[in-house]
Design an enzyme around this catalytic site. Structure first.
Site, mmCIF file in Angstrom:
data_model
loop_
_atom_site.group_PDB
_atom_site.id
_atom_site.type_symbol
_atom_site.label_atom_id
_atom_site.label_comp_id
_atom_site.label_asym_id
_atom_site.label_seq_id
_atom_site.Cartn_x
_atom_site.Cartn_y
_atom_site.Cartn_z
ATOM 1 C CB SER A 166 -60.944 -0.942 -19.472
ATOM 2 O OG SER A 166 -61.756 -1.844 -18.802
ATOM 3 C CB SER A 167 -56.338 -3.371 -20.589
ATOM 4 O OG SER A 167 -55.391 -4.404 -20.358
ATOM 5 C CD GLU A 216 -64.103 4.736 -27.530
ATOM 6 O OE1 GLU A 216 -64.257 5.899 -27.569
ATOM 7 O OE2 GLU A 216 -63.211 3.956 -27.516
ATOM 8 N N GLY A 217 -70.179 4.202 -25.807
ATOM 9 C CA GLY A 217 -71.508 4.900 -26.127
ATOM 10 C C GLY A 217 -72.141 5.275 -27.234
ATOM 11 C CG LEU A 219 -72.918 0.468 -31.303
ATOM 12 C CD1 LEU A 219 -72.334 -1.134 -31.379
ATOM 13 C CD2 LEU A 219 -73.330 1.106 -32.773
ATOM 14 N N GLY A 220 -75.286 2.033 -27.810
ATOM 15 C CA GLY A 220 -76.180 1.722 -26.555
ATOM 16 C C GLY A 220 -75.891 2.225 -25.367
ATOM 17 C CB ILE A 221 -76.751 4.071 -22.402
ATOM 18 C CG1 ILE A 221 -76.873 5.169 -23.423
ATOM 19 C CG2 ILE A 221 -76.582 4.402 -20.987
ATOM 20 C CD1 ILE A 221 -77.377 6.587 -22.993
ATOM 21 C CB ILE A 222 -73.664 -0.200 -20.648
ATOM 22 C CG1 ILE A 222 -72.989 -1.022 -22.155
ATOM 23 C CG2 ILE A 222 -73.527 -1.718 -19.656
ATOM 24 C CD1 ILE A 222 -71.551 -0.712 -22.126
ATOM 25 C CE1 TYR A 395 -50.850 3.313 -20.118
ATOM 26 C CE2 TYR A 395 -48.631 4.675 -19.499
ATOM 27 C CZ TYR A 395 -49.991 4.283 -19.352
ATOM 28 O OH TYR A 395 -51.102 5.316 -18.673
HETATM 29 C C1 LIG Z 1 -54.925 7.756 -13.728
HETATM 30 C C2 LIG Z 1 -55.656 6.753 -14.769
HETATM 31 C C3 LIG Z 1 -55.291 5.639 -15.099
HETATM 32 C C4 LIG Z 1 -56.157 4.967 -15.814
HETATM 33 N N1 LIG Z 1 -55.509 3.526 -16.092
HETATM 34 C C5 LIG Z 1 -56.158 2.897 -16.879
HETATM 35 C C6 LIG Z 1 -55.842 1.594 -17.284
HETATM 36 O O1 LIG Z 1 -54.961 0.887 -16.437
HETATM 37 N N2 LIG Z 1 -56.685 0.585 -17.952
HETATM 38 C C7 LIG Z 1 -57.681 1.255 -18.847
HETATM 39 O O2 LIG Z 1 -58.050 0.527 -19.535
HETATM 40 N N3 LIG Z 1 -57.765 2.273 -18.550
HETATM 41 C C8 LIG Z 1 -57.397 3.335 -17.587
HETATM 42 N N4 LIG Z 1 -57.514 4.814 -17.848
HETATM 43 C C9 LIG Z 1 -58.728 5.142 -18.514
HETATM 44 C C10 LIG Z 1 -60.154 5.137 -18.023
HETATM 45 O O3 LIG Z 1 -60.056 5.032 -16.675
HETATM 46 C C11 LIG Z 1 -61.062 4.049 -18.548
HETATM 47 O O4 LIG Z 1 -61.159 4.351 -19.967
HETATM 48 C C12 LIG Z 1 -62.242 3.469 -18.141
HETATM 49 O O5 LIG Z 1 -62.865 2.560 -18.538
HETATM 50 C C13 LIG Z 1 -63.300 4.780 -18.087
HETATM 51 O O6 LIG Z 1 -64.455 4.450 -17.269
HETATM 52 P P1 LIG Z 1 -65.425 5.618 -16.662
HETATM 53 O O7 LIG Z 1 -66.549 5.381 -15.887
HETATM 54 O O8 LIG Z 1 -64.518 6.871 -16.217
HETATM 55 O O9 LIG Z 1 -65.955 6.328 -18.140
HETATM 56 P P2 LIG Z 1 -66.120 7.801 -18.790
HETATM 57 O O10 LIG Z 1 -64.639 8.405 -18.964
HETATM 58 O O11 LIG Z 1 -67.128 8.526 -18.030
HETATM 59 O O12 LIG Z 1 -66.510 7.269 -20.135
HETATM 60 C C14 LIG Z 1 -65.660 6.925 -21.049
HETATM 61 C C15 LIG Z 1 -66.285 6.592 -22.535
HETATM 62 O O13 LIG Z 1 -67.407 5.340 -22.320
HETATM 63 C C16 LIG Z 1 -68.633 6.020 -22.375
HETATM 64 N N5 LIG Z 1 -69.595 5.224 -21.312
HETATM 65 C C17 LIG Z 1 -69.267 5.396 -20.026
HETATM 66 N N6 LIG Z 1 -70.194 4.534 -19.252
HETATM 67 C C18 LIG Z 1 -70.896 4.030 -20.430
HETATM 68 C C19 LIG Z 1 -72.145 3.318 -20.134
HETATM 69 N N7 LIG Z 1 -72.413 2.783 -19.027
HETATM 70 N N8 LIG Z 1 -72.704 2.875 -21.378
HETATM 71 C C20 LIG Z 1 -72.361 3.449 -22.776
HETATM 72 N N9 LIG Z 1 -71.322 4.197 -22.725
HETATM 73 C C21 LIG Z 1 -70.681 4.550 -21.592
HETATM 74 C C22 LIG Z 1 -68.359 7.479 -22.433
HETATM 75 O O14 LIG Z 1 -69.693 8.236 -23.360
HETATM 76 C C23 LIG Z 1 -67.208 7.472 -23.116
HETATM 77 O O15 LIG Z 1 -67.097 7.654 -24.398
HETATM 78 C C24 LIG Z 1 -57.004 5.327 -16.692
HETATM 79 C C25 LIG Z 1 -57.373 6.626 -16.632
HETATM 80 C C26 LIG Z 1 -56.597 7.278 -15.457
HETATM 81 C C27 LIG Z 1 -57.212 8.954 -15.324
#
Ligand SMILES: Cc1cc2nc3c(=O)[nH]c(=O)nc-3n(C[C@H](O)[C@H](O)[C@H](O)COP(=O)(O)OP(=O)(O)OC[C@H]3O[C@@H](n4cnc5c(N)ncnc54)[C@H](O)[C@@H]3O)c2cc1C
Length: 483
Positions: A166-167, A216-217, A219-222, A395
């Protein structure tokens, strides 16, 4: 544990065996729980028909509490050839948690213990299920912070932020999640638990930590993350600058970065999107583009940087609007209500597609994408959300609709296809930070070419039975091509 009336005998016995194996975990298969965990914030999944939803429902949702629970669940899944999908907080916007019916959803929200703050070394170790916003609040109470501020900070888990690469909006000065991650505890697909080397930096082969950042899930679960922390900023200063053209704004930003000025936030809004900030700032926009800068850190340094930055923007005919547009941006930066409003109608969609490109490609791409998608959208605009010395991210925000489900979805997919194709044709990257999920998986071979085989080979080595998040990152699409 809730009972689902339509359970098959096989499901019944699998869930029973899981309960025996993981007595401390909550294991649920109530329809509303399965439905909630079958999807994230990917706009398409929010409008699934009952049939589509059925075809993505997990078998059960296991709320794990430790790396050991995750390990046991993965071993169980391997024995029973069950797919496993890690679920962070479900704030993903590209369908990362979406998978085929019958998978085991591991809800990592239960990995929510207390962060271990190591102020002596400027680090924190946090269970992966803790939300980014909660971690930031705790750190702030100790005079520290992690200046990684995605708009979804309060909605996303720390593990998810790492897993999606993420960023945050302060990236121009502080970098992205990969620049904060020091070490990870990861449960591999076969159930082994590893902790990657913890050091400020090493030259000991490729970074094993970074292998999992953005995986993205697959290769392993963090399960736990160690991150760098910084002291709270002493000052934050804002500037809003209006330009008559995107080109002038881009030239000013380029010069800023070339001359070593590092605003934490650099955002350049095209005239259509700038309207919203101009209105809230009560400033006449007059169809101009808007640059928002935030300087963050030591008082004297931010003051000097701001002064130099404004001299540079003036050289490119930038009109200094003072702090208000930046203050408005800061006040509203976590507000994504446009997304909910735009997706509220049964046959309407709102979405964002973020991409990255080099300085040479950026200006052309902006116009090319907006022109190409124009026939399929009700409205579209864009801002440049992140900048680097060698380029930046655009974006794109679009709203589309149709007379029925089929037409609206077809338009939605067409906008995505046109955008990603145009980006690839012009040499950009198809995602800057939202990740791949379902939305981009078919494009991964075009994004990476032959080098995707390296990732596929790693996946094959770590997860030969394809247990973890199968089909993700487009890896199945190049199966058989690996040599
Ligand atoms: C309103 C809004 C604004 C957003 N703004 C941004 C932004 O500014 N920057 C940005 O980068 N993203 C943004 N996002 C996207 C999102 O928040 C990110 O992608 C965030 O990192 C997802 O985290 P999550 O815990 O909700 O993961 P999830 O949605 O639950 O999962 C995302 C992916 O990661 C995997 N995953 C989750 N946790 C783990 C773990 N512990 N180990 C291995 N795999 C895992 C899942 O299987 C899935 O493939 C935004 C989303 C929304 C709804």
């Amino acid at each position: 544990m809730n009972t689902q009336t339509s359970r098959s005998v096989e499901q019944e016995s699998l869930i029973g065996a899981l309960q025996t194996l993981l007595p401390a975990c909550v294991i649920e298969d109530a329809p509303e729980v399965l439905k909630a965990k079958a999807q994230d914030r990917w706009p398409i999944s929010a409008k699934w028909s009952a049939e589509e939803l059925q075809s993505h429902l997990p078998l059960a949702v296991v709320t794990v509490r430790s790396a050991s629970d995750v390990s046991q669940a993965l071993k169980f899944a391997a024995q029973h050839q069950l797919a496993v999908v890690p679920y962070g907080a479900g704030s993903g916007v590209v369908g990362g948690v979406v998978n085929q019916r019958g998978h085991l959803c591991l809800d990592l929200g239960g990995l929510n213990g207390k962060p271990q703050i190591d102020n002596d070394n400027g680090e924190v170790t946090v269970p992966a299920g803790v939300l980014g916003g909660d971690l930031e609040k705790i750190l702030n109470q100790h005079g520290r912070r992690i200046p990684h501020y995605p708009q979804s900070l309060a909605l996303a888990s720390v593990g998810g932020l790492v897993a999606t690469r993420s960023s945050g909006t302060f990236s121009s000065k502080y970098g992205n999640i990969e620049n904060f991650v020091v070490s990870l505890e990861v449960v591999l697909p076969d159930g082994r638990i590893i902790t990657t080397r913890r050091a400020p930096r090493s030259s000991t082969g490729p970074s094993i930590t970074q292998l999992f950042v953005g995986s993205e899930g697959t290769l392993g679960i963090i399960t736990s993350v160690t991150l760098r922390t910084l002291p709270l900023a002493k000052t934050r200063r804002f500037s809003g600058v209006a330009f008559n053209s995107i080109d002038n704004g881009l030239k000013a930003v380029r010069q800023l970065l070339d001359e070593g000025i590092t605003p934490a936030v650099i955002r350049l809004y095209d005239a259509q999107e700038a309207v919203h900030i101009f209105e809230k700032s009560e400033i006449a926009g007059n169809d101009r583009v808007l640059l928002v800068l935030a300087f963050d850190g030591h008082d004297a340094v931010t003051q000097a940087e701001q002064q130099v930055a404004l001299k540079i923007t003036a050289q490119h005919q930038g009109d200094d609007l003072g702090a208000v547009p930046g203050e408005v941006w800061e006040r509203t930066r976590f507000d994504a209500s446009w997304l909910d409003r735009g997706n509220a109608g049964a046959f309407s969609f709102a979405d964002a597609i973020e991409i990255s490109a080099s300085w040479q490609q950026l200006p052309g791409l902006h116009g090319a994408v907006l022109n190409a998608i124009a026939p399929y959208v009700d409205k579209a605009f864009a801002h440049y959300s992140h900048f680097y010395s060698n380029g930046g991210a655009i974006y794109f925000i679009f709203f589309t609709s149709g007379k029925d489900k089929r037409e609206s979805e077809s338009r939605f997919h067409t906008v995505w296809d046109i955008t990603l194709r145009t980006v690839l044709e012009q040499g950009g990257s198809i995602s800057h930070h939202h990740g791949v999920g379902e939305a981009r998986k078919h494009w991964m071979k075009h994004e990476h070419g032959d080098s995707l085989k390296v990732l596929a080979a790693l996946k094959q080595a770590l997860d030969p039975r394809d247990i973890l998040s199968p089909g993700k990152l487009g890896l199945n699409e190049i199966k058989g091509e690996q040599q």
